[in-house]
Design an enzyme around this catalytic site. Structure first.
Site, PDB file in Angstrom:
ATOM      1  CG  HIS A  69      -9.786  -1.769  -5.512  1.00  0.00           C
ATOM      2  ND1 HIS A  69     -10.253  -2.057  -4.240  1.00  0.00           N
ATOM      3  CD2 HIS A  69     -10.809  -2.003  -6.364  1.00  0.00           C
ATOM      4  CE1 HIS A  69     -11.512  -2.467  -4.335  1.00  0.00           C
ATOM      5  NE2 HIS A  69     -11.867  -2.432  -5.607  1.00  0.00           N
ATOM      6  CE1 TYR A 121      -3.791  -2.313   0.095  1.00  0.00           C
ATOM      7  CE2 TYR A 121      -2.701  -3.319   1.982  1.00  0.00           C
ATOM      8  CZ  TYR A 121      -3.674  -3.348   1.001  1.00  0.00           C
ATOM      9  OH  TYR A 121      -4.541  -4.414   0.921  1.00  0.00           O
TER      10      TYR A 121
HETATM   11  O1  CA2 Z   1      -6.171  -2.234  -2.946  1.00  0.00           O
HETATM   12  C1  CA2 Z   1      -7.092  -1.705  -2.301  1.00  0.00           C
HETATM   13  O2  CA2 Z   1      -7.300  -0.506  -2.282  1.00  0.00           O
HETATM   14  C2  CA2 Z   1      -7.983  -2.590  -1.406  1.00  0.00           C
HETATM   15  O3  CA2 Z   1      -9.314  -2.081  -1.487  1.00  0.00           O
HETATM   16  C3  CA2 Z   1      -7.450  -2.435  -0.007  1.00  0.00           C
HETATM   17  C4  CA2 Z   1      -8.153  -3.304   1.012  1.00  0.00           C
HETATM   18  C5  CA2 Z   1      -8.210  -4.766   0.542  1.00  0.00           C
HETATM   19  O4  CA2 Z   1      -8.988  -5.532   1.441  1.00  0.00           O
HETATM   20  C6  CA2 Z   1      -8.790  -4.873  -0.846  1.00  0.00           C
HETATM   21  O5  CA2 Z   1      -8.764  -6.231  -1.244  1.00  0.00           O
HETATM   22  C7  CA2 Z   1      -8.012  -4.036  -1.838  1.00  0.00           C
HETATM   23  C8  CA2 Z   1      -7.409  -3.254   2.354  1.00  0.00           C
HETATM   24  C9  CA2 Z   1      -7.491  -1.878   2.962  1.00  0.00           C
HETATM   25  C10 CA2 Z   1      -6.147  -1.388   3.336  1.00  0.00           C
HETATM   26  O6  CA2 Z   1      -5.611  -2.177   4.377  1.00  0.00           O
HETATM   27  C11 CA2 Z   1      -4.382  -1.849   4.821  1.00  0.00           C
HETATM   28  C12 CA2 Z   1      -3.841  -2.704   5.749  1.00  0.00           C
HETATM   29  C13 CA2 Z   1      -2.592  -2.433   6.243  1.00  0.00           C
HETATM   30  C14 CA2 Z   1      -1.906  -1.298   5.826  1.00  0.00           C
HETATM   31  C15 CA2 Z   1      -2.471  -0.444   4.900  1.00  0.00           C
HETATM   32  C16 CA2 Z   1      -3.714  -0.706   4.404  1.00  0.00           C
END
Ligand code: CA2
Length: 140
Positions: A100, A23
């Site tokens: 995303h 991310y």
């Molecule tokens: O790629 C994306 O933007 C997602 O929507 C992010 C979600 C994930 O469940 C989707 O499959 C794809 C996760 C949210 C972000 O989670 C984090 C966890 C740890 C550190 C940063 C972000």
């Protein structure tokens, strides 16, 4: 000036703070500030983040009445599971662009299907936080 809501779902408050390999290292706060600067004078940008499914649904239902002309939605993990969020998107009169950070199609199988995509006016995925800028650009 058009008003755009950036609506972030669960865990997106952790962006830039955890799992930087997936991310990135920029925080969501920094991303939103940069977007406001980039689109200054062209779009009025607001952000709302919630870890709750119902909070996302409330925000979608209320957006038109609050004067928003469009929504950029990252529903996080709910993108893959939530019929209720999809129904809220279908019920609103304003366009919703799904976004995303990661390329969900290059990740685990359970992330490769978004249940909300058919109700959205467009989808952008895989460009890191730049995905948000590309999605906002679609409202220009
Ligand atoms: O790629 C994306 O933007 C997602 O929507 C992010 C979600 C994930 O469940 C989707 O499959 C794809 C996760 C949210 C972000 O989670 C984090 C966890 C740890 C550190 C940063 C972000």
């Amino acid at each position: 000036m058009r008003k755009i809501l950036i609506l972030n779902g669960p865990n997106l408050n952790l962006t830039g703070k955890r799992q930087p390999d997936i991310y990135g290292t920029t925080t969501m706060g920094q991303c939103i500030e940069a977007l406001k600067e980039t689109f200054k004078g062209r779009l009025d940008i607001d952000e709302f983040q919630t870890n709750h499914e119902g909070g996302i649904i409330d925000a979608i239902q209320e957006a038109a009445d609050k004067g928003f002309d469009g929504i950029v939605l990252n529903a996080g993990g709910y993108s893959h599971t939530s019929v209720a969020i999809r129904d809220a998107i279908s019920a609103t009169d304003i366009p919703v662009v799904e976004v995303h950070i990661s390329n969900i199609y290059a990740r685990e199988e359970f992330r490769q299907h978004s249940i909300i995509s058919p109700a959205c006016s467009g989808v952008i995925a895989g460009f890191g936080l730049k995905s948000y800028e590309l999605a906002v650009m679609s409202f220009i």
